[in-house]
Write an enzyme that holds these catalytic residues in place. Structure first.
Site, PDB file in Angstrom:
ATOM      1  N   HIS A  17     -14.266 -32.893   9.390  1.00  0.00           N
ATOM      2  CA  HIS A  17     -15.639 -32.793   8.896  1.00  0.00           C
ATOM      3  C   HIS A  17     -15.715 -32.728   7.373  1.00  0.00           C
ATOM      4  O   HIS A  17     -16.651 -32.172   6.808  1.00  0.00           O
ATOM      5  CB  HIS A  17     -16.328 -31.571   9.512  1.00  0.00           C
ATOM      6  N   HIS A 106      -6.004 -25.819  21.571  1.00  0.00           N
ATOM      7  CA  HIS A 106      -6.262 -26.372  20.251  1.00  0.00           C
ATOM      8  C   HIS A 106      -5.201 -25.866  19.268  1.00  0.00           C
ATOM      9  O   HIS A 106      -4.345 -25.056  19.628  1.00  0.00           O
ATOM     10  CB  HIS A 106      -7.654 -25.983  19.742  1.00  0.00           C
ATOM     11  N   ASP A 353     -14.601 -36.412  23.537  1.00  0.00           N
ATOM     12  CA  ASP A 353     -14.332 -37.431  24.535  1.00  0.00           C
ATOM     13  C   ASP A 353     -13.928 -36.757  25.847  1.00  0.00           C
ATOM     14  O   ASP A 353     -13.062 -35.875  25.833  1.00  0.00           O
ATOM     15  CB  ASP A 353     -13.183 -38.330  24.087  1.00  0.00           C
TER      16      ASP A 353
END
Length: 409
Positions: A17, A106, A353
């Protein structure tokens, strides 16, 4: 590190980002015609928001070539390429809950332990957004390899969950050979020999078998409907690969390809040629007998080796398969533990996704191109040096010790 390669060096930059992502490529030969549209084709295949099978993040991923070319010709100097992030939403990750929890599967926890600080939005450098630089660098390498050697690289989705393109023989025997002991079917080998990117891109799931593609699509949509995710595999074939690529002993070509593939986010496995299936067959069926080709060179009859023997390319097609895990970001409540050790329930937001393999296709192709490009430049340097050897010295070697068309003979 953020750099891959020795002779063709690719350094990527950017987070999920931030303002922009991209790469710096050092080692591309001078004098090659290249335009931004040559790079854009693969980036467009990678971009998000292509269908309801992918994340809805709306990025055009328009590439800008910043250096290393003049009048659309490479100068031999570093090529810098950049893609601006336009639809970044760091506010999706400002919830106090996410500050308290390392997200399951993650890189939040490991990055924080390693660096003492982590990106608070998205996955930072561990996000698949980083692969934009890889795809740009791979597209540049692929253009050179195509023009110089006619190299073709085609990847396709070979499985989603338990839905897979048939790869192994289904008949009881083939020419008096027990088919159950063959590494793969002739039909699958023929697919590797003929599949094209046009065939792959006909289906949004990027599987060239229409019937299997529909079942894959249904499996992905079933996961999406449950706010869940699913993994899969990508098969890649490289055709017209030059002979002699690969460096014994630690930089074998399959080792370079494995390194390249396993550096892609979400990868969990790599196998080349017959792969793990090859461990289940006898050597008498697994060996690749040599045959004389029409051009006077040698080829192999079966190619269970996947185009590489002794860590060096033998001129046959190289093919391998890469496993991708289910995307870790799911919009479900998950029972887990906070950074302070207290148990709790994590609810995540954001766009993701439900299955990464359809968009992973150009990434796999690009990393393959980067690895092959690095090996090509290494071999070119060796061949140039070999051409300076004394013809008399080489001619004195036994026939089995020299290549028939050695540059010095």
């Amino acid at each position: 590190m953020s750099t891959f390669g020795t002779f063709y060096r690719v350094s990527t930059f950017g987070e999920s980002h931030c303002k922009a992502v991209g790469c710096i490529v050092d080692g591309i030969p001078p004098g090659m015609a290249v335009e931004e549209q040559d790079i854009q084709r693969q980036l467009t295949r990678r971009r998000p928001g292509q269908s309801n099978l992918t994340t809805p993040r709306d990025e055009k991923d328009k590439v800008e070539i910043l250096s290393g070319t003049e009048r659309n010709v490479t100068l031999g100097t570093p090529v810098a390429m950049m893609v601006r992030n336009q639809d970044q939403r760091p506010h999706d990750y400002t919830d106090d809950t996410l500050d308290n929890f390392p997200r399951p599967s993650h890189a939040d926890y490991t990055y924080l332990q390693k660096y003492g600080v982590k990106a608070s939005s998205g996955g930072g450098r561990s996000s698949a957004r980083e692969t934009i630089g890889r795809v740009a660098a791979g597209a540049l390498a692929e253009k050179f390899l195509k023009e110089a050697y006619g190299l073709e690289i085609v990847a396709f989705v070979s499985s989603v969950g338990q839905v897979a393109v048939p790869q192994y023989p289904s008949t009881s025997s083939i020419n008096d050979v027990d088919a159950s002991e063959l590494p793969m079917s002739q039909e699958f080998l023929e697919l590797l020999n003929t599949v094209t990117r046009e065939q792959v891109d006909k289906e949004d799931v990027r599987c060239p078998d229409a019937n299997v593609a529909e079942r894959m699509r249904q499996r992905i949509m079933a996961a999406k409907a449950k706010n869940d995710s699913i993994g899969g595999t990508v098969t890649c074939v490289l055709r017209h690969v030059p002979i002699g690529l690969g460096e014994p002993a630690f930089d074998k070509l399959e080792a370079l390809l494995a390194h390249a593939m396993m550096s892609i986010p979400a990868t969990k496995g790599f196998e080349i040629g017959s792969g793990f299936r090859g461990t289940q067959v006898p050597g008498s069926l697994h060996n690749d007998p040599f045959v004389a080709k029409a051009d006077g060179t040698l080829g192999t009859k079966t190619n269970w080796s996947g185009g590489i023997q002794g860590g060096i390319s033998n001129g046959e097609h190289i093919y391998f398969r890469v496993a991708f895990k289910p995307p870790a970001t799911i919009s479900q409540e998950q029972q887990t533990t906070q950074y302070d050790g207290k148990e709790g329930v994590l609810s995540t937001r954001g766009r993701h996704d439900p299955c990464v393999v359809p968009r992973a296709i150009p990434i796999v192709e690009s990393m393959a191109a980067i690895a092959i490009m690095d090996a090509v430049l290494a071999q070119d340097a060796r061949a140039k040096s070999a051409s300076q050897l004394s013809p008399a010295a080489v001619a004195a070697l036994p026939r089995s010790m020299k290549k028939h068309n050695h540059p010095s003979v």
